[in-house]
Design an enzyme around this catalytic site. Structure first.
Site, PDB file in Angstrom:
ATOM      1  N   TYR A  47       0.842  -1.202   0.000  1.00 13.89           N
ATOM      2  CA  TYR A  47       0.000   0.000   0.000  1.00 13.89           C
ATOM      3  C   TYR A  47       0.879   1.255   0.000  1.00 13.89           C
ATOM      4  O   TYR A  47       1.686   1.455   0.914  1.00 13.89           O
ATOM      5  CB  TYR A  47      -0.900  -0.040   1.229  1.00 13.89           C
ATOM      6  CG  TYR A  47      -1.606   1.232   1.587  1.00 13.89           C
ATOM      7  CD1 TYR A  47      -2.421   1.895   0.670  1.00 13.89           C
ATOM      8  CD2 TYR A  47      -1.495   1.769   2.873  1.00 13.89           C
ATOM      9  CE1 TYR A  47      -3.080   3.068   1.019  1.00 13.89           C
ATOM     10  CE2 TYR A  47      -2.159   2.929   3.235  1.00 13.89           C
ATOM     11  CZ  TYR A  47      -2.937   3.580   2.299  1.00 13.89           C
ATOM     12  OH  TYR A  47      -3.594   4.730   2.645  1.00 13.89           O
ATOM     13  N   ASP A 132      -1.473  -5.911   9.499  1.00 10.27           N
ATOM     14  CA  ASP A 132      -2.564  -5.005   9.137  1.00 10.27           C
ATOM     15  C   ASP A 132      -3.663  -5.851   8.494  1.00 10.27           C
ATOM     16  O   ASP A 132      -3.504  -6.364   7.391  1.00 10.27           O
ATOM     17  CB  ASP A 132      -2.044  -3.957   8.162  1.00 10.27           C
ATOM     18  CG  ASP A 132      -3.055  -2.850   7.881  1.00 10.27           C
ATOM     19  OD1 ASP A 132      -4.265  -3.112   7.997  1.00 10.27           O
ATOM     20  OD2 ASP A 132      -2.631  -1.739   7.522  1.00 10.27           O
ATOM     21  N   ILE A 134      -7.032  -4.941   7.877  1.00 18.20           N
ATOM     22  CA  ILE A 134      -8.226  -4.111   7.689  1.00 18.20           C
ATOM     23  C   ILE A 134      -9.157  -4.600   6.579  1.00 18.20           C
ATOM     24  O   ILE A 134     -10.290  -4.140   6.492  1.00 18.20           O
ATOM     25  CB  ILE A 134      -7.857  -2.629   7.440  1.00 18.20           C
ATOM     26  CG1 ILE A 134      -7.194  -2.438   6.076  1.00 18.20           C
ATOM     27  CG2 ILE A 134      -6.979  -2.092   8.540  1.00 18.20           C
ATOM     28  CD1 ILE A 134      -7.078  -0.974   5.678  1.00 18.20           C
ATOM     29  N   LYS A 172     -12.718  -0.247   5.589  1.00 15.58           N
ATOM     30  CA  LYS A 172     -12.939  -1.066   4.392  1.00 15.58           C
ATOM     31  C   LYS A 172     -14.085  -2.047   4.584  1.00 15.58           C
ATOM     32  O   LYS A 172     -14.957  -2.185   3.723  1.00 15.58           O
ATOM     33  CB  LYS A 172     -11.660  -1.828   4.026  1.00 15.58           C
ATOM     34  CG  LYS A 172     -10.408  -0.972   4.002  1.00 15.58           C
ATOM     35  CD  LYS A 172     -10.529   0.230   3.077  1.00 15.58           C
ATOM     36  CE  LYS A 172      -9.259   1.066   3.101  1.00 15.58           C
ATOM     37  NZ  LYS A 172      -9.394   2.309   2.313  1.00 15.58           N
TER      38      LYS A 172
END
Length: 342
Positions: A47, A132, A134, A172
């Protein structure tokens, strides 16, 4: 979080720190775990926002773990070791590995073997892991998602529990980006104490907490929402992949996320990032489609692009696919295509 993880993981509310979104959660963890001149290893492609979230104010550096399309961009121990060695060559003190599971931009989930390998590596080096997660509720088949917290339940990893920290957000999974609701989950009391103090500079408003607690407290709605959301994501994903395949564009096999990792190497004029940039510029300016070039995600191979499919209506996606079809038909270079396939 327990629901999405198939209730295979039990979470302790006392080990949660609320933050203003995952951006804040990741930055807080960098402040807690690292100092200026320290480094975190991150698998590529990753990302692009991490370059801002992890580095700008903390002074922490990112060292890429270069992954290859030859094994579908899976992390290998060899790549991990190479990145670790490179960091030390640059006089950087490696404090941990940060993974995104499910991956943004790949849309893939890590296997138990992948996670165990990373945990073993970090246990050997005595460095931290930040996971992470998410996009965990965007997995089309939840049985394919394994949280790092599940791997930690194995007896052999008991000693490393204090080195593992999970980031999560509702941005998200519930489409609540603007509400800024994120969390840090950790077994490390010192990290929890420091993160709690730092979270005071980015609190979630009382009104937002009240609204979100009511949404999450409606078990019937949440069960329906997660099931319906993943059904629609799977349908939209299949629509994008199948239509791109018809025009000779293939996607990395994926099972999660709001996007696809798309292979357009055969449309490049040369195997360079300059050619990738030119292709991206033509798609943006001539085709009027905004997609992300792989180089923005630090991909080590030119010609890969991230295409989002969940942020537009089905009608608009059809329009976008038609434009891509016309573009490919008008611009495909047979000689380049033959060169790539051979």
């Amino acid at each position: 979080m327990e629901e999405v993880r198939g209730r295979r993981v039990r979470l302790d509310p006392n080990k949660i720190v609320l933050t203003a979104g995952s951006t804040s959660a990741n930055e807080i963890l960098m402040f807690c775990l690292g100092e200026t001149g320290d480094a975190f290893l991150i698998p590529t492609p990753y990302y692009p926002g991490y370059d801002r979230d992890l580095k700008w104010r903390t002074g922490v550096e990112i060292v890429p773990i270069h992954c290859s399309s030859s094994n579908h961009f899976r992390v290998t121990k060899a790549a991990l070791t190479k990145a670790y060695t490179q960091a030390h060559t640059l006089n950087l003190n490696v404090k941990g590995v940060l993974i995104t599971n499910p991956s943004n931009p790949l849309g893939t989930t890590m296997t138990k073997e992948d996670l165990d390998m990373i945990i073993n590596f970090c246990m050997e080096k005595q460095i931290h892991i930040v996971s992470d997660e998410i996009f965990s509720a965007t997995v089309f088949d939840s049985s394919n998602f394994i949280s790092i917290l599940e791997s930690l339940q194995q007896t052999k990893f008991k000693s490393v529990k204090n080195l593992v920290h999970v980031v999560y957000s509702l941005s998200k999974d519930l489409g609540l980006s603007g509400f800024r609701v994120g969390i840090i989950y950790s077994n490390n009391e010192r990290v929890l104490s420091a993160a709690t103090k730092m979270s005071s500079f980015g609190l979630i408003s009382s009104q937002t907490q009240h609204l979100v607690s009511n949404i999450l407290g409606d078990k019937k709605f949440m069960k329906y929402y997660i099931k319906e959301n993943t059904r629609r994501l799977k349908k939209r994903h299949e629509m994008l992949v199948s239509n791109l395949k018809r025009i000779g564009i293939h996607c990395l096999t994926s099972n999660a996320g709001l996007f696809c990792w798309v292979d357009m190497r055969h449309l490049l004029s040369s195997n360079t990032f300059e050619a990738e940039f030119e292709l991206w510029k033509r798609i943006l300016c001539d085709v009027k489609l905004n997609i992300s070039p792989g180089s923005s995600c630090h991909c080590s191979e030119p010609g890969w692009f991230r295409i989002c499919f969940a942020n537009v209506s089905e009608e608009i996606l059809h329009v976008a696919l038609h434009r891509m079809k016309v573009f490919v038909e008008e611009n495909s270079n047979l000689d380049v295509w033959v060169q790539w396939r051979n």
